[in-house]
Design a protein around this motif. Sequence first.
Motif, PDB file in Angstrom:
ATOM      1  N   ASP A 182       0.810  -1.218   0.000  1.00  0.00           N
ATOM      2  CA  ASP A 182       0.000   0.000   0.000  1.00  0.00           C
ATOM      3  C   ASP A 182       0.844   1.270   0.000  1.00  0.00           C
ATOM      4  N   LYS A 183       1.998   1.268   0.685  1.00  0.00           N
ATOM      5  CA  LYS A 183       2.771   2.501   0.820  1.00  0.00           C
ATOM      6  C   LYS A 183       3.281   3.023  -0.521  1.00  0.00           C
ATOM      7  N   TYR A 184       3.511   2.144  -1.477  1.00  0.00           N
ATOM      8  CA  TYR A 184       3.947   2.590  -2.805  1.00  0.00           C
ATOM      9  C   TYR A 184       2.780   3.248  -3.557  1.00  0.00           C
ATOM     10  N   VAL A 185       1.632   2.610  -3.505  1.00  0.00           N
ATOM     11  CA  VAL A 185       0.444   3.157  -4.157  1.00  0.00           C
ATOM     12  C   VAL A 185       0.068   4.496  -3.540  1.00  0.00           C
ATOM     13  N   ARG A 186       0.161   4.591  -2.213  1.00  0.00           N
ATOM     14  CA  ARG A 186      -0.207   5.822  -1.510  1.00  0.00           C
ATOM     15  C   ARG A 186       0.730   6.968  -1.892  1.00  0.00           C
ATOM     16  N   ALA A 187       2.028   6.683  -2.018  1.00  0.00           N
ATOM     17  CA  ALA A 187       2.981   7.727  -2.403  1.00  0.00           C
ATOM     18  C   ALA A 187       2.678   8.249  -3.803  1.00  0.00           C
TER      19      ALA A 187
ATOM     20  N   ARG B 181      19.961  17.244  -8.422  1.00  0.00           N
ATOM     21  CA  ARG B 181      19.062  18.225  -9.034  1.00  0.00           C
ATOM     22  C   ARG B 181      17.668  18.172  -8.407  1.00  0.00           C
ATOM     23  N   ILE B 182      17.235  16.993  -8.016  1.00  0.00           N
ATOM     24  CA  ILE B 182      15.903  16.856  -7.409  1.00  0.00           C
ATOM     25  C   ILE B 182      15.871  17.418  -5.996  1.00  0.00           C
ATOM     26  N   LEU B 183      16.870  17.058  -5.180  1.00  0.00           N
ATOM     27  CA  LEU B 183      16.865  17.445  -3.767  1.00  0.00           C
ATOM     28  C   LEU B 183      17.519  18.800  -3.514  1.00  0.00           C
TER      29      LEU B 183
ATOM     30  N   THR C 279      21.933  14.153   2.766  1.00  0.00           N
ATOM     31  CA  THR C 279      20.658  14.088   3.479  1.00  0.00           C
ATOM     32  C   THR C 279      20.674  12.855   4.369  1.00  0.00           C
ATOM     33  N   THR C 280      19.602  12.633   5.121  1.00  0.00           N
ATOM     34  CA  THR C 280      19.504  11.473   6.002  1.00  0.00           C
ATOM     35  C   THR C 280      18.359  10.596   5.522  1.00  0.00           C
ATOM     36  N   ILE C 281      18.583   9.283   5.519  1.00  0.00           N
ATOM     37  CA  ILE C 281      17.615   8.337   4.973  1.00  0.00           C
ATOM     38  C   ILE C 281      17.312   7.223   5.973  1.00  0.00           C
ATOM     39  N   ASN C 282      16.224   6.491   5.717  1.00  0.00           N
ATOM     40  CA  ASN C 282      15.981   5.255   6.457  1.00  0.00           C
ATOM     41  C   ASN C 282      16.811   4.132   5.827  1.00  0.00           C
ATOM     42  N   SER C 283      16.810   2.970   6.434  1.00  0.00           N
ATOM     43  CA  SER C 283      17.647   1.882   5.929  1.00  0.00           C
ATOM     44  C   SER C 283      17.040   0.551   6.348  1.00  0.00           C
ATOM     45  N   VAL C 284      16.540  -0.205   5.362  1.00  0.00           N
ATOM     46  CA  VAL C 284      15.848  -1.461   5.652  1.00  0.00           C
ATOM     47  C   VAL C 284      16.274  -2.501   4.612  1.00  0.00           C
ATOM     48  N   HIS C 285      17.550  -2.909   4.654  1.00  0.00           N
ATOM     49  CA  HIS C 285      18.027  -3.893   3.670  1.00  0.00           C
ATOM     50  C   HIS C 285      19.225  -4.656   4.207  1.00  0.00           C
TER      51      HIS C 285
ATOM     52  N   ALA D 152       5.498   9.151   2.559  1.00  0.00           N
ATOM     53  CA  ALA D 152       6.153  10.072   1.630  1.00  0.00           C
ATOM     54  C   ALA D 152       5.665  11.503   1.760  1.00  0.00           C
ATOM     55  N   ALA D 153       4.369  11.678   1.977  1.00  0.00           N
ATOM     56  CA  ALA D 153       3.800  13.026   2.010  1.00  0.00           C
ATOM     57  C   ALA D 153       4.314  13.865   3.170  1.00  0.00           C
ATOM     58  N   SER D 154       4.879  13.235   4.203  1.00  0.00           N
ATOM     59  CA  SER D 154       5.358  13.976   5.372  1.00  0.00           C
ATOM     60  C   SER D 154       6.875  14.110   5.395  1.00  0.00           C
ATOM     61  N   ASN D 155       7.560  13.631   4.362  1.00  0.00           N
ATOM     62  CA  ASN D 155       9.009  13.734   4.292  1.00  0.00           C
ATOM     63  C   ASN D 155       9.382  14.656   3.129  1.00  0.00           C
ATOM     64  N   PRO D 156      10.034  15.801   3.391  1.00  0.00           N
ATOM     65  CA  PRO D 156      10.338  16.762   2.324  1.00  0.00           C
ATOM     66  C   PRO D 156      11.139  16.176   1.160  1.00  0.00           C
ATOM     67  N   ASP D 157      12.117  15.308   1.453  1.00  0.00           N
ATOM     68  CA  ASP D 157      12.891  14.687   0.383  1.00  0.00           C
ATOM     69  C   ASP D 157      12.002  13.782  -0.472  1.00  0.00           C
ATOM     70  N   SER D 158      11.163  12.992   0.189  1.00  0.00           N
ATOM     71  CA  SER D 158      10.271  12.093  -0.539  1.00  0.00           C
ATOM     72  C   SER D 158       9.297  12.874  -1.405  1.00  0.00           C
ATOM     73  N   VAL D 159       8.807  13.985  -0.897  1.00  0.00           N
ATOM     74  CA  VAL D 159       7.895  14.822  -1.682  1.00  0.00           C
ATOM     75  C   VAL D 159       8.589  15.286  -2.959  1.00  0.00           C
ATOM     76  N   LYS D 160       9.838  15.706  -2.846  1.00  0.00           N
ATOM     77  CA  LYS D 160      10.575  16.165  -4.035  1.00  0.00           C
ATOM     78  C   LYS D 160      10.788  15.022  -5.028  1.00  0.00           C
ATOM     79  N   ILE D 161      11.129  13.844  -4.517  1.00  0.00           N
ATOM     80  CA  ILE D 161      11.385  12.693  -5.398  1.00  0.00           C
ATOM     81  C   ILE D 161      10.113  12.269  -6.126  1.00  0.00           C
ATOM     82  N   PHE D 162       9.020  12.092  -5.385  1.00  0.00           N
ATOM     83  CA  PHE D 162       7.793  11.622  -6.011  1.00  0.00           C
ATOM     84  C   PHE D 162       7.118  12.706  -6.851  1.00  0.00           C
TER      85      PHE D 162
END
Length: 261
Positions: free
Chosen positions: A27-32, A168-170, A175-181, A226-236
């Motif tokens: 769902d999180k991909y569709v929501r973004a 160019r996008i950011l 920047t600081t990111i999450n990490s789940v891998h 995504a909607a609450s993270n400024p970097d994610s907003v720029k990317i999407f």
Amino acid sequence: MSAKLPLVGLPADTYEKSGFLFHSLGDKYVRALTDVSKVASVMIPSLLDEAGIDALLDHFDGVLMTGAVSNVHPPHYGEEATEAHEPYDHARDTTTLKLIKAVIARGIPLLCICRGFQELNVTMGGTLETELQDKPGRLDHRGHGEDPDERYKMAHKISIEKNGVLSRILGKSETTINSVHRQGVKSLAPGLQVEATAPDGIIEAVSVKGARGFNLGMQWHPEYKAASNPDSVKIFTAFGDAVRAHLREREQVFYGNKRSA
């Protein structure tokens, strides 16, 4: 601008239950895509052949390669499968590795996240390494905690390459990111260029050299809230803009051909 919403395809993960194979999409991909990119989305079923992929891509203006619990099967990048590489999703591999090639060839906007980022590297001829946390000098890139907010919390900084796609996008150099891998790029594919790296040298973002359309791959998860993270907003938002531009180009070709017929 066209009143029609552009359409983005996302590959399905598969799992078996009660003897049946199911296709699923997070769902999180569709929501973004819905909330930030402002585009429509549809799941691409796994186990498609080239003909099925080509037929679907005639209708798509973008493709988002999602993350997943599973990993790319090591023989796809010339290594032997071990327990450390598991779990697998062979049905997804069957579709996604061909899908990425077709998307790049057509110049369709492409955004690759986590497993999708690793699929991009494998498709282009690169390799992967597993259990990064066990390697000397490596950070523990795995997300921890059962609560999603804890698991996807900001984990470490990344250095962003100057004058690249991500820069160019950011509009910044780090920047600081999450990490789940657990896995990461071992050898970078010849057709890719580095867009960002972690403090331990792990490649965190790439783009395709000389690509005709928008493309960006990230090892982290910008889609989470995504909607609450400024970097994610720029990317999407950048991805959504590219997808809308692709739709306009498709419509110009269609109506131009129709008028000349």
